[in-house]
Design an enzyme around this catalytic site. Structure first.
Site, mmCIF file in Angstrom:
data_model
loop_
_atom_site.group_PDB
_atom_site.id
_atom_site.type_symbol
_atom_site.label_atom_id
_atom_site.label_comp_id
_atom_site.label_asym_id
_atom_site.label_seq_id
_atom_site.Cartn_x
_atom_site.Cartn_y
_atom_site.Cartn_z
ATOM 1 N N GLY A 84 -10.439 4.858 8.848
ATOM 2 C CA GLY A 84 -11.464 4.299 7.596
ATOM 3 C C GLY A 84 -12.191 3.749 7.799
ATOM 4 O O GLY A 84 -12.268 2.771 8.598
ATOM 5 N N GLY A 125 -6.498 12.055 12.416
ATOM 6 C CA GLY A 125 -6.721 13.511 13.013
ATOM 7 C C GLY A 125 -5.666 13.873 14.027
ATOM 8 O O GLY A 125 -4.735 13.513 13.950
ATOM 9 N N GLY A 164 -8.475 -0.150 12.721
ATOM 10 C CA GLY A 164 -7.389 -0.853 12.450
ATOM 11 C C GLY A 164 -6.035 -0.672 12.999
ATOM 12 O O GLY A 164 -6.279 -0.342 14.095
ATOM 13 N N GLY A 191 -3.380 1.548 12.696
ATOM 14 C CA GLY A 191 -3.213 2.768 13.238
ATOM 15 C C GLY A 191 -4.183 3.161 14.502
ATOM 16 O O GLY A 191 -3.726 3.847 15.431
ATOM 17 N N ILE A 218 -10.673 -3.304 5.746
ATOM 18 C CA ILE A 218 -11.172 -4.060 4.615
ATOM 19 C C ILE A 218 -9.680 -4.873 4.198
ATOM 20 O O ILE A 218 -9.833 -5.673 3.319
ATOM 21 C CB ILE A 218 -11.646 -3.018 3.477
ATOM 22 C CG1 ILE A 218 -10.560 -2.074 2.992
ATOM 23 C CG2 ILE A 218 -13.137 -2.634 3.743
ATOM 24 C CD1 ILE A 218 -10.881 -1.483 1.644
ATOM 25 N N ASP A 219 -8.695 -3.995 4.564
ATOM 26 C CA ASP A 219 -7.270 -4.470 4.202
ATOM 27 C C ASP A 219 -6.964 -6.246 4.674
ATOM 28 O O ASP A 219 -6.018 -6.605 4.215
ATOM 29 C CB ASP A 219 -6.270 -3.580 4.652
ATOM 30 C CG ASP A 219 -6.154 -2.546 3.950
ATOM 31 O OD1 ASP A 219 -7.190 -1.960 3.155
ATOM 32 O OD2 ASP A 219 -5.601 -1.229 4.638
ATOM 33 N N GLU A 223 -3.072 -1.924 -4.642
ATOM 34 C CA GLU A 223 -2.729 -0.662 -4.782
ATOM 35 C C GLU A 223 -1.217 -0.636 -4.290
ATOM 36 O O GLU A 223 -0.474 0.146 -4.596
ATOM 37 C CB GLU A 223 -3.498 0.096 -4.094
ATOM 38 C CG GLU A 223 -3.594 -0.028 -2.578
ATOM 39 C CD GLU A 223 -4.521 0.959 -1.825
ATOM 40 O OE1 GLU A 223 -4.786 1.883 -2.307
ATOM 41 O OE2 GLU A 223 -4.600 0.658 -0.540
ATOM 42 N N LEU A 243 -15.172 2.513 -3.160
ATOM 43 C CA LEU A 243 -16.583 1.612 -3.531
ATOM 44 C C LEU A 243 -16.283 0.332 -2.571
ATOM 45 O O LEU A 243 -17.375 -0.032 -1.762
ATOM 46 C CB LEU A 243 -16.781 1.127 -5.097
ATOM 47 C CG LEU A 243 -17.298 2.245 -6.038
ATOM 48 C CD1 LEU A 243 -17.180 1.784 -7.291
ATOM 49 C CD2 LEU A 243 -18.513 2.645 -5.528
ATOM 50 N N ARG A 260 -15.160 0.294 0.198
ATOM 51 C CA ARG A 260 -15.400 0.792 1.758
ATOM 52 C C ARG A 260 -16.930 0.787 1.871
ATOM 53 O O ARG A 260 -17.279 0.811 2.953
ATOM 54 C CB ARG A 260 -14.497 1.716 2.101
ATOM 55 C CG ARG A 260 -13.080 1.723 1.876
ATOM 56 C CD ARG A 260 -12.287 1.931 3.478
ATOM 57 N NE ARG A 260 -12.681 3.150 4.061
ATOM 58 C CZ ARG A 260 -11.909 4.182 3.761
ATOM 59 N NH1 ARG A 260 -10.551 3.993 3.293
ATOM 60 N NH2 ARG A 260 -12.064 5.162 4.283
HETATM 61 O O1 F6P Z 1 -6.947 0.892 5.275
HETATM 62 C C1 F6P Z 1 -8.097 1.135 4.447
HETATM 63 C C2 F6P Z 1 -7.939 1.834 3.255
HETATM 64 O O2 F6P Z 1 -9.214 1.698 2.682
HETATM 65 C C3 F6P Z 1 -6.764 1.200 2.265
HETATM 66 O O3 F6P Z 1 -7.101 0.112 1.647
HETATM 67 C C4 F6P Z 1 -6.568 2.690 1.501
HETATM 68 O O4 F6P Z 1 -5.134 2.580 0.956
HETATM 69 C C5 F6P Z 1 -6.707 3.563 2.521
HETATM 70 O O5 F6P Z 1 -7.681 3.142 3.598
HETATM 71 C C6 F6P Z 1 -7.505 4.680 2.020
HETATM 72 O O6 F6P Z 1 -7.599 5.841 2.720
HETATM 73 P P1 F6P Z 1 -8.514 7.183 2.882
HETATM 74 O O7 F6P Z 1 -10.027 6.980 2.714
HETATM 75 O O8 F6P Z 1 -7.903 8.039 3.853
HETATM 76 O O9 F6P Z 1 -8.149 7.686 1.176
#
Ligand code: F6P
Length: 399
Positions: free
Chosen positions: A14, A78, A117, A119, A141-142, A237, A287, A289
């Site tokens: 992400g 991917g 990140g 992953g 961002i996490d 979340e 928003l 991100r």
């Molecule tokens: O890991 C970053 C993150 O923005 C998380 O905070 C969020 O749960 C996830 O990615 C959202 O992922 P996607 O953009 O695939 O919906």
């Protein structure tokens, strides 16, 4: 392509604010060390079948320092997936790995910088185990990567969530409502905690601290008794429900990498049901991100980029750059990809508690409130104020 020494660079997973600042930092410092840089497109996907990259140079990286997103593009989940859920390892397809090796050899790359990140860095770790010369840069961002105090992108997301809280504050006060702000963070509560503190949140619910609706509602009632007719609730979340479990957007319960989201609404509805108080929800979503990185993230991302190049010069492969204030260091990628959550006893939580922020558990007490003498007479004839004062006085006596 010239005969110059060459580095590869990609941004995976992400996106987040600061990716372009890393790209610029890598290109500038690589050039200083006599390397040219190629940037692979759409994350790991650009490495193989079909190989897609662009040369990165002064011309196409100038002016990108403060730009959100990534000029290289990125792919989340991917063909290259090295984890299922939070920790379970998934072996990369050997054919893909062989293809990546070929690309690295054919382009004569002395190293490959992978910005990602947990992953994405788990993929880099498997590349390293297969002899591909990688170094990692922690992005998310996490802020949930181990071994680095902060990942870049985190403070930009916190800035966004804080701005949202500032805005919600005025409308909540005007209408005497409860406002619930749902923020991202996956299984870590960093964004909720930092934004909650920076934005004057009254209740902060994070995955690391078990909470109950009784405690949340009591905090709202106590605020009301003290004359604060509105409350700001920040919920991560990934906060666990009191009865256990997460609120997700996916229906398949067996899928481990679920899309989180929806807890804000759940919390708001229950507060409204229990207290009969008007409650609204805002889900901040992506928003957080988007947009420009904060100054801190620009500095951090730039330093990460420059330090990653240094690791390649030193042939320190399989390592990730880390910020351990005040130093820029590095650790084996394998040590960094463990989930780093908020310690429930950390100084930020302690400070929050000292300020009277409710974390939804039973350790919540509003601080003593000084009642000026002029108000004392008035409180004598006002039942609810008198009750408040005696509670405050009791607290003061215990102190
Ligand atoms: O890991 C970053 C993150 O923005 C998380 O905070 C969020 O749960 C996830 O990615 C959202 O992922 P996607 O953009 O695939 O919906």
């Amino acid at each position: 392509m010239s005969n110059c020494k060459r580095i590869g660079l990609l941004t995976a997973g992400g996106d987040c604010p600061g990716l372009n600042a890393v790209i610029r930092g890598v290109v500038k410092s690589a050039n200083t060390h006599g390397y040219e840089v190629v940037g692979f497109l759409k994350g790991y996907e650009g490495l193989v079948d079909p190989v897609s990259f662009i040369p990165l140079n002064h011309k196409n990286t100038t002016g990108i320092l403060g730009q959100g997103g990534t000029i290289l593009g990125s792919t989340n989940k991917g063909r290259f997936a090295a984890t299922v859920g939070v920790n379970d390892r998934l072996e990369l397809d050997p054919e893909l790995v062989a293809g990546v090796k070929t690309t690295v050899e054919q382009l004569g790359l002395e190293g490959l910088i992978c910005v990602g990140g947990d992953g994405s860095l788990a993929v880099a770790q498997q590349f390293h185990e297969h002899g591909i010369p990688v170094v990692g840069v922690p992005k998310t961002i996490d802020n949930d990567l181990s071994s680095t105090a902060f990942t870049f992108g985190f403070f930009s997301a916190v800035f966004c969530a804080t701005d949202a809280l500032d805005r919600l504050h005025t409308t909540a006060a005007s209408h005497e409502r409860v406002m619930v702000l749902e923020v991202m963070g996956r299984h870590a509560g960093w964004i909720a905690l930092y934004a909650g503190i920076a934005g004057g949140g009254d209740v902060i619910l994070i995955p690391e601290i078990p909470w109950t609706f009784e405690s949340v509602c009591q905090a709202i009632i106590t605020r009301e008794q003290r004359g604060r007719k509105f409350t700001l609730v920040v919920v991560a979340e990934g906060a666990q429900l009191p009865e256990g479990g997460l609120v997700t957007q996916d229906k398949q319960e067996t899928q481990k990498q679920v899309r989180l989201g929806g807890i804000g609404n759940f919390v708001a509805k229950e507060i409204e049901r229990r207290l009969g108080k008007e409650t609204r929800t805002v889900v901040l979503g992506h928003l957080q991100r988007g947009g420009a990185p904060t100054t801190f993230d620009r500095v951090l991302a730039t330093q990460f980029g420059a330090h990653a190049v240094r690791l390649i010069v030193e042939r320190k492969f399989g390592h990730m750059v880390t910020y351990q204030p005040p130093d820029m260091l590095d650790v084996p990628i394998i040590d960094a990809i463990k989930l780093a959550t908020v310690c429930p006893n950390c100084s930020a939580v302690q400070a929050g508690r000292a300020l009277g922020i409710c974390f939804g558990d039973d350790q919540h007490e509003l601080p003593f409130e000084y009642v000026p003498p002029a108000e004392e007479a008035a409180t004598a004839s006002n039942g609810s104020k008198a009750a408040t004062k005696s509670k405050a006085a009791g607290k003061s006596a215990r102190a």
